[in-house]
Design an enzyme around this catalytic site. Structure first.
Site, PDB file in Angstrom:
ATOM      1  N   ARG A  57      11.224  -8.837  65.730  1.00 40.46           N
ATOM      2  CA  ARG A  57      10.445  -9.858  65.231  1.00 40.46           C
ATOM      3  C   ARG A  57      10.166 -10.471  65.880  1.00 40.46           C
ATOM      4  NH1 ARG A  57       8.406  -9.771  60.002  1.00 40.46           N
ATOM      5  NH2 ARG A  57       8.113 -11.785  59.998  1.00 40.46           N
TER       6      ARG A  57
ATOM      7  N   TRP B 117      11.141 -15.961  68.203  1.00 41.71           N
ATOM      8  CA  TRP B 117       9.746 -15.455  69.739  1.00 41.71           C
ATOM      9  C   TRP B 117       8.799 -16.539  68.969  1.00 41.71           C
ATOM     10  CZ3 TRP B 117       4.161 -15.121  68.665  1.00 41.71           C
ATOM     11  CH2 TRP B 117       4.116 -14.124  69.668  1.00 41.71           C
TER      12      TRP B 117
ATOM     13  N   ASN C 216      10.872 -19.331  60.317  1.00 39.84           N
ATOM     14  CA  ASN C 216       9.734 -18.894  60.731  1.00 39.84           C
ATOM     15  C   ASN C 216       8.594 -18.713  60.574  1.00 39.84           C
ATOM     16  OD1 ASN C 216       8.444 -16.119  61.592  1.00 39.84           O
ATOM     17  ND2 ASN C 216       8.927 -14.623  59.739  1.00 39.84           N
ATOM     18  N   GLY C 217       8.025 -19.445  61.588  1.00 37.60           N
ATOM     19  CA  GLY C 217       6.224 -19.821  61.026  1.00 37.60           C
ATOM     20  C   GLY C 217       6.103 -20.958  61.688  1.00 37.60           C
TER      21      GLY C 217
ATOM     22  N   GLU D  82      -8.109   2.153  72.372  1.00 37.26           N
ATOM     23  CA  GLU D  82      -7.073   2.132  71.855  1.00 37.26           C
ATOM     24  C   GLU D  82      -5.240   2.635  73.021  1.00 37.26           C
ATOM     25  OE1 GLU D  82      -5.489   0.580  70.143  1.00 37.26           O
ATOM     26  OE2 GLU D  82      -3.355   1.643  69.884  1.00 37.26           O
TER      27      GLU D  82
ATOM     28  N   LYS E 215      -2.703   1.096  74.366  1.00 37.88           N
ATOM     29  CA  LYS E 215      -2.046   1.513  74.282  1.00 37.88           C
ATOM     30  C   LYS E 215      -1.203   1.443  75.818  1.00 37.88           C
ATOM     31  CE  LYS E 215      -0.361   1.678  71.168  1.00 37.88           C
ATOM     32  NZ  LYS E 215      -0.825   0.794  70.194  1.00 37.88           N
TER      33      LYS E 215
HETATM   34  C1  AGP Z   1      -1.019  -2.523  68.376  1.00 35.41           C
HETATM   35  O1  AGP Z   1      -0.025  -1.682  69.453  1.00 35.41           O
HETATM   36  C2  AGP Z   1       0.228  -4.514  69.050  1.00 35.41           C
HETATM   37  N1  AGP Z   1       0.530  -4.251  68.992  1.00 35.41           N
HETATM   38  C3  AGP Z   1      -0.900  -5.258  68.240  1.00 35.41           C
HETATM   39  O2  AGP Z   1      -2.309  -5.374  68.620  1.00 35.41           O
HETATM   40  C4  AGP Z   1      -1.432  -5.425  67.055  1.00 35.41           C
HETATM   41  O3  AGP Z   1      -2.066  -3.749  65.805  1.00 35.41           O
HETATM   42  C5  AGP Z   1      -1.267  -6.165  66.093  1.00 35.41           C
HETATM   43  O4  AGP Z   1      -0.958  -7.561  66.659  1.00 35.41           O
HETATM   44  C6  AGP Z   1      -1.457  -6.243  64.249  1.00 35.41           C
HETATM   45  O5  AGP Z   1      -0.760  -6.561  64.104  1.00 35.41           O
HETATM   46  P1  AGP Z   1      -0.646  -6.295  62.264  1.00 35.41           P
HETATM   47  O6  AGP Z   1      -1.164  -4.451  62.240  1.00 35.41           O
HETATM   48  O7  AGP Z   1       0.789  -6.281  61.619  1.00 35.41           O
HETATM   49  O8  AGP Z   1      -1.552  -6.614  61.539  1.00 35.41           O
END
Ligand code: AGP
Length: 611
Positions: A27, A74, A100-101, A484, A488
């Site tokens: 996270r 983060w 967190n937020g 996609e 990746k």
């Molecule tokens: C995916 O490889 C990425 N890490 C990122 O784009 C992710 O798909 C996006 O943040 C959406 O996350 P979610 O599916 O948990 O909403």
């Protein structure tokens, strides 16, 4: 997005909290910290760096401590640094919090608090919370937190302790996930389930606007008015080991290899084993409601958005309905034209992505029905949608989404077939025939994960890893998957990658195709195969290095490519679920060759719970 943990019990709090934080590193991991109660005083250990760096900082006689809170960060407001790391403390050093937020009105609150004499040590939005709690503290931490939060605008999973109330954890949640784990003479608080799985499978999942007072012997839950709330205890099905790496070098490879099982689990109970007929019993639509749908809007981010692009093609084809796909971050601010008979499909692995949640809430505010497709039971998305279809991929820890993507596709296919029958677009028999194709998929994915296949991807990745640019092209469903594949590659190997509709290259991008540039062409759609091959010839004429992914039997394409990956034979309506697998693998191996941080790529985090 960050990870928070809390513990009150009989164990060594330092160990329990560190273990929990390590499970939450996905996270966020640019800084970490802990507040431990030692001899009646709060001791703070924190700094920039990963959790292993924090562990080195905590040099204490651990037997004394059985109560505390922790945080892995983060950065959103305030760069990664020692002073910006959580926990943050009150001026009197008697109260510590982790969060967190995002506190949206923190500048206003900070100005007022500074005028009231509070001294700030960080540049974070979070620090206003601890000074607010201190400002209102008159002997009751829960009450002071409640009064503080009444002034706060934004999102929070907030956890506080005070040396004035040893043994008491107080927490609250709004728009950021928070769960409470129930043990024997010990209780846990965490942002996410994997952090407490090794201790308990019994949890309360807090809802927005709820607070809790937690000690080693009890948990009391309240709403923001201070009224007691009764909640059901949720029994977690995951084993702790599932959330571990299982012997693979990276979570990402583990999760790629888990895809056949993830698809099986997602199909389980939704396909009649004998006839292949689809039955989505968890949906509460009547046939009339399905027939009355006039338009579908798919909203998502990142990889989930790319699943939505595939969803557009398959839903339009089978339902003969207009389907729009929007990035959730765009949808929420473009005043979308939504009608009462529309359906919004929100896709999110985590179920906590801020933009996707905002899109859901916008649709709900307009009275439009929302169907969620998500991988996390108890996630905010799953609890705020009208209907939910869970992907049963199990915990996905790697930042780069793989098995969640594949199971999102499977779920969209199931939805298309189920709704197509209800709208009498296809017969039950046609649905069953197509359903049987879905049931073949896990075995076909396994073929793509065979040792021979993995070796072939590794060999190709050796070449790809030496490039700084790469292009993915395809038409129709292949273009959606090319998007996609491009994400990746770039998000884990840091190679710049772009995806383009194959027919679009000549309108500009072809200018970038020079000798040796890798072009990965997806050519599985039979009705546009020759068109795609002619686009491949365009780039071949510029001496690009060409990899083609196509169906077994299309041997004639070999003369146009340096390498060809053949996919197991299947109805080309379903090829996205197969094509994605080699693309995940070549990206993984290229990143490994380039020595990248595969599970935790730079600048990224697994769940983007802030705007
Ligand atoms: C995916 O490889 C990425 N890490 C990122 O784009 C992710 O798909 C996006 O943040 C959406 O996350 P979610 O599916 O948990 O909403």
């Amino acid at each position: 997005m960050c990870g928070i943990v809390g513990y009150a019990g009989w164990q060594n709090a330092k160990s329990v909290l560190l273990e929990g934080l390590k499970k939450l590193e996905y996270r966020g991991y640019d800084s970490a910290g802990m507040a431990l109660m030692l001899s009646g005083d709060l001791k703070i250990f924190k700094g920039a760096g990963e959790i292993c760096d924090l562990e080195d900082k905590i040099n204490l006689d651990s037997k004394e401590c059985s109560f505390g809170i922790g945080h892995t960060r983060w950065a959103t407001h305030g760069r990664p640094s020692d002073e910006n790391a959580h926990p943050h403390c009150s001026c009197c050093n008697k109260i510590a919090i982790v969060h967190n937020g995002i506190i949206e009105n923190y500048q206003h609150l900070r100005g007022w608090l500074e005028e009231s004499g509070h001294r700030f040590l960080s540049e974070t939005d979070t620090e206003v919370l601890v000074h607010l709690v201190e400002h209102y503290y008159t002997g009751n931490l829960m009450e002071s937190m409640r009064r503080a939060l009444a002034l706060v605008e934004g999102s929070y999973a907030l956890l506080a302790v005070s040396s004035w109330e040893e043994g008491h954890l107080v927490c609250a949640r709004k728009d950021s996930p928070l769960v409470i784990g129930l043990g024997e003479q010990e209780n846990f608080i965490a942002s996410d389930i994997p952090a407490l799985l090794s201790h308990t499978r019994r949890v309360y999942i807090l809802d927005d606007g709820e607070m809790a007072a937690v000690t080693s012997s009890g948990v009391k839950i309240y709403n923001m008015r201070g009224e007691s709330v009764d909640k059901d205890i949720f029994e977690i099905g995951w084993d702790a080991v599932e959330a571990e790496r299982g012997g693979y070098p990276h979570f990402m490879l583990k999760e790629i290899m888990e895809q056949p099982q993830a698809v099986r689990e997602t199909l389980r109970g939704r396909l009649d084993a004998d006839t292949g007929r689809v039955k989505l019993s968890e949906l509460k639509f009547t046939p009339a409601e399905i027939q009355s749908i006039e338009k579908i809007h798919i909203v998502a981010c990142g990889t989930a958005y790319h699943a939505g692009l595939v969803g557009k093609y398959i839903l339009e084809k089978k339902l003969q309905l207009p389907v729009e796909v929007d990035l959730a971050s765009e949808f929420r601010y473009r005043e979308p034209l939504l009608a009462p008979r529309d359906l919004v499909v929100a896709i999110s692995q985590s179920g906590e992505t801020a933009d996707t949640l905002a899109a859901l809430r916008l649709a709900r505010d307009k009275g439009v029905r929302v169907l969620a497709i998500t991988n996390v039971v108890g996630s905010t998305l799953s609890r705020e949608a009208n209907d939910v279809l869970f992907t049963w991929a199990g915990p996905e820890i790697a930042v780069a989404s793989t098995k969640a993507y594949l199971t999102q596709l499977v779920t969209l296919y199931l939805l298309a077939l189920d709704f197509a029958v209800a709208r009498e677009r296809i017969t039950s028999e046609e649905s069953a025939e197509l359903g049987r194709n879905l049931s073949f998929l896990p075995d076909k994915i396994e073929e793509l994960l065979s040792t021979n296949s993995l070796n072939k991807m590794q060999t190709y990745a050796q070449k790809l890893a030496r490039s700084e640019n790469a292009f993915f092209i395809g038409r129709n469903l292949d273009f959606a998957v090319a998007m996609e594949g491009s994400l990746k590659l770039k998000e884990i190997s840091y190679i710049h990658a772009e995806a383009h509709a194959a027919g679009e290259l000549k309108h500009g991008t072809l200018a970038l195709i020079t000798e040796g540039v890798p072009v990965i062409a997806l050519a599985t759609q039979q009705h546009v195969l020759e068109k795609t091959i002619s686009n491949v010839q365009e780039v071949k004429a510029r001496d690009a290095d060409i990899l083609i992914l196509t169906m077994t039997g299309n041997d004639h394409v070999e003369k146009h490519a340096h390498e060809v990956i053949y996919l197991p034979a299947i109805n080309d309506f379903f090829t996205p679920i197969l094509t994605a697998v080699p693309l995940q693998l070549i990206s993984y191996y290229a990143a490994e060759i380039r020595g990248c941080s595969i599970d935790k790529p730079r600048n990224l985090a697994k769940s983007v719970t802030v705007e």
